[in-house]
Design a protein around this motif. Structure first.
Motif, PDB file in Angstrom:
ATOM      1  N   UNK A 289     -12.940   9.598  24.719  1.00  0.00           N
ATOM      2  CA  UNK A 289     -12.564   9.887  23.330  1.00  0.00           C
ATOM      3  C   UNK A 289     -12.874  11.332  22.963  1.00  0.00           C
ATOM      4  N   UNK A 290     -14.029  11.840  23.421  1.00  0.00           N
ATOM      5  CA  UNK A 290     -14.415  13.213  23.091  1.00  0.00           C
ATOM      6  C   UNK A 290     -13.452  14.225  23.688  1.00  0.00           C
ATOM      7  N   UNK A 291     -12.925  13.936  24.880  1.00  0.00           N
ATOM      8  CA  UNK A 291     -11.986  14.860  25.524  1.00  0.00           C
ATOM      9  C   UNK A 291     -10.709  15.029  24.709  1.00  0.00           C
ATOM     10  N   UNK A 292     -10.387  14.046  23.886  1.00  0.00           N
ATOM     11  CA  UNK A 292      -9.197  14.130  23.036  1.00  0.00           C
ATOM     12  C   UNK A 292      -9.564  14.582  21.628  1.00  0.00           C
ATOM     13  N   UNK A 293     -10.612  13.988  21.054  1.00  0.00           N
ATOM     14  CA  UNK A 293     -10.931  14.200  19.648  1.00  0.00           C
ATOM     15  C   UNK A 293     -11.421  15.623  19.380  1.00  0.00           C
ATOM     16  N   UNK A 294     -12.319  16.131  20.216  1.00  0.00           N
ATOM     17  CA  UNK A 294     -12.908  17.451  19.952  1.00  0.00           C
ATOM     18  C   UNK A 294     -11.852  18.558  19.951  1.00  0.00           C
ATOM     19  N   UNK A 295     -11.038  18.714  21.015  1.00  0.00           N
ATOM     20  CA  UNK A 295     -10.012  19.776  20.937  1.00  0.00           C
ATOM     21  C   UNK A 295      -8.977  19.528  19.843  1.00  0.00           C
ATOM     22  N   UNK A 296      -8.654  18.260  19.566  1.00  0.00           N
ATOM     23  CA  UNK A 296      -7.685  17.971  18.513  1.00  0.00           C
ATOM     24  C   UNK A 296      -8.219  18.419  17.150  1.00  0.00           C
ATOM     25  N   UNK A 297      -9.496  18.171  16.885  1.00  0.00           N
ATOM     26  CA  UNK A 297     -10.083  18.588  15.614  1.00  0.00           C
ATOM     27  C   UNK A 297     -10.143  20.113  15.501  1.00  0.00           C
ATOM     28  N   UNK A 298     -10.405  20.786  16.618  1.00  0.00           N
ATOM     29  CA  UNK A 298     -10.413  22.254  16.598  1.00  0.00           C
ATOM     30  C   UNK A 298      -9.030  22.790  16.239  1.00  0.00           C
ATOM     31  N   UNK A 299      -8.005  22.227  16.858  1.00  0.00           N
ATOM     32  CA  UNK A 299      -6.635  22.662  16.550  1.00  0.00           C
ATOM     33  C   UNK A 299      -6.262  22.323  15.111  1.00  0.00           C
ATOM     34  N   UNK A 300      -6.699  21.159  14.636  1.00  0.00           N
ATOM     35  CA  UNK A 300      -6.426  20.777  13.246  1.00  0.00           C
ATOM     36  C   UNK A 300      -7.063  21.771  12.284  1.00  0.00           C
ATOM     37  N   UNK A 301      -8.298  22.181  12.577  1.00  0.00           N
ATOM     38  CA  UNK A 301      -8.971  23.154  11.712  1.00  0.00           C
ATOM     39  C   UNK A 301      -8.238  24.490  11.714  1.00  0.00           C
ATOM     40  N   UNK A 302      -7.703  24.899  12.868  1.00  0.00           N
ATOM     41  CA  UNK A 302      -7.003  26.181  12.958  1.00  0.00           C
ATOM     42  C   UNK A 302      -5.649  26.161  12.235  1.00  0.00           C
ATOM     43  N   UNK A 303      -5.083  24.976  12.037  1.00  0.00           N
ATOM     44  CA  UNK A 303      -3.807  24.903  11.317  1.00  0.00           C
ATOM     45  C   UNK A 303      -3.977  24.984   9.806  1.00  0.00           C
ATOM     46  N   UNK A 304      -5.185  24.718   9.303  1.00  0.00           N
ATOM     47  CA  UNK A 304      -5.440  24.707   7.853  1.00  0.00           C
ATOM     48  C   UNK A 304      -4.459  23.770   7.141  1.00  0.00           C
ATOM     49  N   UNK A 305      -4.187  22.613   7.746  1.00  0.00           N
ATOM     50  CA  UNK A 305      -3.220  21.674   7.172  1.00  0.00           C
ATOM     51  C   UNK A 305      -3.952  20.652   6.320  1.00  0.00           C
ATOM     52  N   UNK A 306      -3.780  20.754   5.015  1.00  0.00           N
ATOM     53  CA  UNK A 306      -4.501  19.872   4.090  1.00  0.00           C
ATOM     54  C   UNK A 306      -3.965  18.452   4.136  1.00  0.00           C
ATOM     55  N   UNK A 307      -2.639  18.306   4.233  1.00  0.00           N
ATOM     56  CA  UNK A 307      -2.057  16.966   4.240  1.00  0.00           C
ATOM     57  C   UNK A 307      -2.558  16.160   5.431  1.00  0.00           C
ATOM     58  N   UNK A 308      -2.557  16.772   6.618  1.00  0.00           N
ATOM     59  CA  UNK A 308      -3.027  16.069   7.816  1.00  0.00           C
ATOM     60  C   UNK A 308      -4.492  15.706   7.711  1.00  0.00           C
ATOM     61  N   UNK A 309      -5.291  16.604   7.152  1.00  0.00           N
ATOM     62  CA  UNK A 309      -6.729  16.332   7.020  1.00  0.00           C
ATOM     63  C   UNK A 309      -6.975  15.174   6.059  1.00  0.00           C
ATOM     64  N   UNK A 310      -6.311  15.207   4.911  1.00  0.00           N
ATOM     65  CA  UNK A 310      -6.475  14.116   3.947  1.00  0.00           C
ATOM     66  C   UNK A 310      -5.943  12.805   4.517  1.00  0.00           C
ATOM     67  N   UNK A 311      -4.825  12.869   5.233  1.00  0.00           N
ATOM     68  CA  UNK A 311      -4.284  11.659   5.850  1.00  0.00           C
ATOM     69  C   UNK A 311      -5.217  11.081   6.879  1.00  0.00           C
TER      70      UNK A 311
END
Length: 410
Positions: free
Chosen positions: A190-212
């Protein structure tokens, strides 16, 4: 009808559907890709997906599904509105694409069994997409974080926008967390997927995806709290971490959330509200009100609509809005009626995420990742067919000797 063992071709077909829905418009890539070439690849992927699905399901065995039935009915207003050619020949082309897309989903429904097989496929395919985004960031950080998008992460190898990347990262993060809570994967996986995915999510600054992601996980984990100790522990820790982050990093979180926008720009949802008001105020004929103006590029007056409900209203009319609302309502109602389980939690997460994202993202009325998310939710809510009961073996009748029959008579 019980679900057959899933062939590898099914996974390949699902990956091709994901490729088809990546789109052809976005940021500038390191190697310029002509839009015509990208469209050729994505449409070729759809045709290949349909061909593979048909090849492994030549008998056309499908699972009955109210979701797919309603999605098929959505073709009716799409074709009726597009036939007038008000949106040009491209509308008919998009109708043909949606028809092949829906037909492929019907063919793949044979392997729906209420399990997490399609969840794992979904995670793998979008993780590969995010790997291409990470590779582009490593090769050319300047192209992956352009000033044109305010320094937000984009696809440097394939033209992906920040909202797209944020969506993919949020969805696979939520699904991986739920698989971990359901003990269908280990912490390392799970960490191999979740950690890099969260890093990329933070770099996108996408509020809708974060709230979703946050709201979807809250709904999904809430459905498991009464039956899963792991879910209760995760919920408790998540609340504590959120409280600490709000107190210690409140100003940083606020700055990330605002993305340097003014109060007026933030209130108008980055200008979306102006487009929405103009769309609703535009005059429409009775036919356009009922069936829309035909499938287009989800824009109005040259500007993106960025709202699924208004995009469907504009292109497929109130008939389309009613059908899309029925799809969400049916999936949500079935999920709420199911007993607590991992499959139900994953379905609730996907349904909640799509419902939240529909406010600022378009896609519920046409071939898109959102329809793929809802299709995975539908596959999770299928009741497993009971195994056919085997008839009891016939007991051979014992033959009674003649001398025994005479003795019984006497």
């Amino acid at each position: 009808m019980g679900a057959d063992r899933m062939p590898r071709a099914v996974g390949t077909a699902w990956g091709l559907l994901v490729l088809n829905t990546l789109g052809s418009a976005g940021a500038k890539t390191i190697v310029p890709l002509p839009r015509s070439l990208i469209q050729m690849v994505t449409m070729g992927a759809l045709v290949a997906a349909f061909t593979l699905a048909l090849a492994v399901n030549l008998r056309l065995r499908v699972r009955p599904s109210a979701f797919l039935f309603l999605l098929t009915l959505l073709l009716v207003p799409s074709v009726l509105a597009s036939a007038s050619l008000e949106s040009g020949l491209g509308a008919l082309f998009r109708c043909a694409r949606l028809t092949v897309f829906v037909a492929t989903l019907w063919l793949l429904s044979r392997w729906w069994d209420g399990g997490t097989a399609f969840v794992r496929l979904h995670i793998r395919m979008y993780f590969l997409v995010l790997c291409s985004v990470a590779a582009g960031l490593a090769v050319s950080p300047g192209a992956a974080l352009p000033d044109l998008y305010g320094g937000r992460l984009v696809g440097a190898l394939w033209p992906l926008t920040p909202p797209q990347i944020g969506q993919y990262a949020a969805v696979i993060t939520g699904l991986c967390v739920l698989l971990l809570l359901g003990r269908r994967t280990d912490r390392r996986g799970a960490a191999l997927v979740v950690v890099p995915a969260l890093v990329l999510l933070a770099l996108t600054h996408t509020r809708t995806a974060t709230l979703g992601l946050v709201a979807g996980l809250a709904v999904a984990i809430g459905s498991l709290v009464l039956t899963s100790a792991a879910a209760r522990r995760f919920f408790t820790w998540a609340v504590l971490v959120a409280a600490v982050a709000a107190v210690g990093f409140g100003s940083l979180l606020q700055a990330w959330f605002l993305r340097g926008q003014s109060q007026e720009n933030f209130t108008s949802l980055t200008g979306r509200a102006k487009v929405w008001d103009a769309l609703l105020a535009a005059p429409r004929t009775t036919s356009e009100y009922l069936f829309g103006a035909g499938l287009g590029d989800k824009s109005f007056g040259g500007l993106p609509i960025d709202n699924s409900w208004l995009a469907v209203y504009h292109e497929q009319g109130m008939t389309g809005v009613t059908l899309v609302a029925a799809m969400i309502a049916v999936l949500g109602g079935v999920a709420l009626l199911r007993p607590p389980s991992l499959s139900r939690a994953c379905a609730l997460f996907l349904i909640s995420y799509c419902a939240i994202a529909s406010y600022t993202e378009a896609g519920l009325g046409d071939a898109s990742p959102y329809l793929l998310h809802l299709t995975v939710a539908a596959s999770l809510l299928v009741a497993p067919a009971a195994a056919p009961s085997r008839p009891a073996p016939a007991v051979p009748r014992r033959r009674v000797p003649r001398w025994a029959q005479r003795s019984e008579v006497t």
